[in-house]
Design an enzyme around this catalytic site. Sequence first.
Site, mmCIF file in Angstrom:
data_model
loop_
_atom_site.group_PDB
_atom_site.id
_atom_site.type_symbol
_atom_site.label_atom_id
_atom_site.label_comp_id
_atom_site.label_asym_id
_atom_site.label_seq_id
_atom_site.Cartn_x
_atom_site.Cartn_y
_atom_site.Cartn_z
ATOM 1 N N HIS A 1 -2.753 10.971 0.660
ATOM 2 C CA HIS A 1 -2.253 10.862 2.169
ATOM 3 C C HIS A 1 -1.748 12.013 2.316
ATOM 4 O O HIS A 1 -0.563 12.109 2.690
ATOM 5 C CB HIS A 1 -1.366 9.531 1.994
ATOM 6 C CG HIS A 1 -1.362 8.891 3.432
ATOM 7 N ND1 HIS A 1 -1.024 7.585 3.708
ATOM 8 C CD2 HIS A 1 -0.818 9.379 4.495
ATOM 9 C CE1 HIS A 1 -1.120 7.308 4.806
ATOM 10 N NE2 HIS A 1 -0.652 8.399 5.336
ATOM 11 N N TYR B 1 -4.265 1.858 15.781
ATOM 12 C CA TYR B 1 -3.003 1.862 16.618
ATOM 13 C C TYR B 1 -3.373 1.805 18.004
ATOM 14 O O TYR B 1 -2.441 0.984 18.812
ATOM 15 C CB TYR B 1 -2.374 3.208 16.284
ATOM 16 C CG TYR B 1 -1.621 3.368 15.273
ATOM 17 C CD1 TYR B 1 -0.441 2.747 14.868
ATOM 18 C CD2 TYR B 1 -2.498 3.905 14.027
ATOM 19 C CE1 TYR B 1 0.058 2.581 13.388
ATOM 20 C CE2 TYR B 1 -1.719 4.029 12.568
ATOM 21 C CZ TYR B 1 -0.657 3.409 12.448
ATOM 22 O OH TYR B 1 -0.094 3.233 11.151
ATOM 23 N N ASN C 1 -7.420 1.702 10.036
ATOM 24 C CA ASN C 1 -6.101 2.016 10.727
ATOM 25 C C ASN C 1 -6.210 1.888 12.230
ATOM 26 O O ASN C 1 -7.089 2.810 12.483
ATOM 27 C CB ASN C 1 -5.253 3.335 10.142
ATOM 28 C CG ASN C 1 -5.031 3.413 8.546
ATOM 29 O OD1 ASN C 1 -5.187 2.388 7.974
ATOM 30 N ND2 ASN C 1 -4.510 4.535 8.015
ATOM 31 N N GLU D 1 -3.373 0.049 8.145
ATOM 32 C CA GLU D 1 -2.517 0.280 8.968
ATOM 33 C C GLU D 1 -2.336 -0.368 10.431
ATOM 34 O O GLU D 1 -3.641 -0.410 10.862
ATOM 35 C CB GLU D 1 -2.238 1.831 9.288
ATOM 36 C CG GLU D 1 -1.802 2.468 7.763
ATOM 37 C CD GLU D 1 -1.695 3.815 8.162
ATOM 38 O OE1 GLU D 1 -1.281 4.227 9.211
ATOM 39 O OE2 GLU D 1 -1.912 4.522 7.120
ATOM 40 N N ARG E 1 0.768 -1.409 0.079
ATOM 41 C CA ARG E 1 -0.009 0.138 -0.120
ATOM 42 C C ARG E 1 0.812 1.298 0.052
ATOM 43 O O ARG E 1 1.730 1.375 0.664
ATOM 44 C CB ARG E 1 -0.791 0.038 1.244
ATOM 45 C CG ARG E 1 -1.597 1.095 1.533
ATOM 46 C CD ARG E 1 -2.515 1.124 2.626
ATOM 47 N NE ARG E 1 -3.302 2.464 2.541
ATOM 48 C CZ ARG E 1 -3.367 3.333 3.952
ATOM 49 N NH1 ARG E 1 -2.381 3.178 4.760
ATOM 50 N NH2 ARG E 1 -4.003 4.664 3.683
ATOM 51 N N GLU F 1 -7.469 8.445 6.208
ATOM 52 C CA GLU F 1 -7.742 9.118 7.668
ATOM 53 C C GLU F 1 -8.309 10.551 7.227
ATOM 54 O O GLU F 1 -7.537 11.311 7.994
ATOM 55 C CB GLU F 1 -6.606 9.139 8.541
ATOM 56 C CG GLU F 1 -5.868 7.711 8.832
ATOM 57 C CD GLU F 1 -4.818 7.717 9.643
ATOM 58 O OE1 GLU F 1 -4.333 8.733 10.055
ATOM 59 O OE2 GLU F 1 -4.512 6.590 10.183
HETATM 60 C C1 FCB Z 1 -1.342 7.288 10.540
HETATM 61 C C2 FCB Z 1 -0.847 7.734 9.132
HETATM 62 C C3 FCB Z 1 0.369 7.194 8.794
HETATM 63 C C4 FCB Z 1 1.414 6.956 10.154
HETATM 64 C C5 FCB Z 1 0.964 6.292 11.114
HETATM 65 C C6 FCB Z 1 1.838 6.279 12.223
HETATM 66 O O1 FCB Z 1 -2.062 8.102 11.102
HETATM 67 O O2 FCB Z 1 -1.841 7.288 8.216
HETATM 68 O O3 FCB Z 1 0.887 8.119 7.820
HETATM 69 O O4 FCB Z 1 1.934 8.312 10.299
HETATM 70 O O5 FCB Z 1 -0.220 7.018 11.580
#
Ligand code: FCB
Length: 436
Positions: free
Chosen positions: A121, A291, A289, A343, A77, A166
């Site tokens: 992006h 985290y 995405n 992500e 990607r 995002e």
């Molecule tokens: C996300 C982004 C990516 C990267 C990660 C850690 O928000 O899409 O570009 O910076 O975080």
Amino acid sequence: MQDLIFPPSFQWGVATSSYQIEGAVSEDGRAPSIWDTFSHQPGKVDNDDTGDVACDHYHRWQSDLDMIKGLGVDAYRFSIAWPRVQPLGSGAWNPLGLGFYDRLVDGLLERGIAPHVTLYHWDLPQALQDKGGWAARDTVQRFVDYALAMAERLGDRAASFATHNEPWVTSVLGNQTGLFAPGLKDPVIARRVAHHLLLSHGMALQAIRAAGVKTPLGIVLNQSPATPATSSAEDIALAAREYALFVRWFAEPLLLGRYPEAPDLPICEALQPGDLETIAQPLDFLGINYYTRIWSSTSNPPVPAPHACGTSDMGWENYPEGLTELLCGLKRDYPLPPIFITENGMANRDVVIDGKVDDQPRIEYMRTHLQAVKAAMNAGVDVRGFFYWSLMDNFEWSSGYAKRFGLFHVDYKTQVRTPKESAHWYRRLIEQQPSA
Ligand code: FCB
């Protein structure tokens, strides 16, 4: 690794984005993006780092593609830098920029890797920001023209197109808190921006489909469940509000054709008749995405999150269960297309010692988050693939180069890439999967 066996058709990948890796910001006709402007303003990025050189991927793309192939992944990607292919965001196309992405896509296909293209992006042509950026409704049409041109050019070879990465970040971090480019601090503008991003997504899907391009089309959202810090009514209400602004504000127009309504939620004054129908185009896939989770505490000082699985170098809580919780919650609340985890990853304080980077916390992060994906799949969520963020260390936006998310360590002085232990682990994991 037995608990990490996925269906044969599951796609394994890695992800990057243009401004974070390419460098070569003024080469071959590329014009500035809002991130060039922003990162060159003193104090906006840690250490005043910029993407001027980044990972020099624009020149090293062939060996970088070999590196991706070495991981044994199915898919890559990446994003297209709009100001490289259409420098001013309208009008003339830049053949040299277009040629770069042609070669990149062909190079991936030659290596047996599926190209998953993100169209936006975050590197908006500065010329469009000068005319109001995403707050201006005219930028929507500019994006549709750009998206259609890319789809017509690469649609015969790309495995998918995602319109936006995002939109919450573009809207809120870019225009409300000002932490990201273009650095505005205006909540009303941020709402307009969010709406125009969604509208441009819907209009782009309509235009690309009308042109007969058959490539799967979708969008990538950053999402997190919100956990109330205590069982107090205040914390519960805060978690609901934070979830509404982070997740529902984007998921609902896309999947249900409406904005969430509640007395304490903002209204979108940029909304015009017909917009919601346009936004809610059928999605071929939804990228997620993930985290960390949102921890909602109204106390002062806030009740700290438990951090049972540690934190990343970003200071984000490692909370793998949140990914299962999120995916199951989405399935409960919305009609979902197939999902890709576009992500997931962690920043770690990686150092090269004797040619090795022993990043055990990252391996643990990946292992537990993949288990969380499997748990969601066992509960019936249709997840088709996983892209680790990121292929290699890169320009981590306002954190600059200090935060390292890569499977490959990058020495920014020499541009030497060194596989971390997590890269070896990921390669072995993929090797063990049943073949399609
Ligand atoms: C996300 C982004 C990516 C990267 C990660 C850690 O928000 O899409 O570009 O910076 O975080």
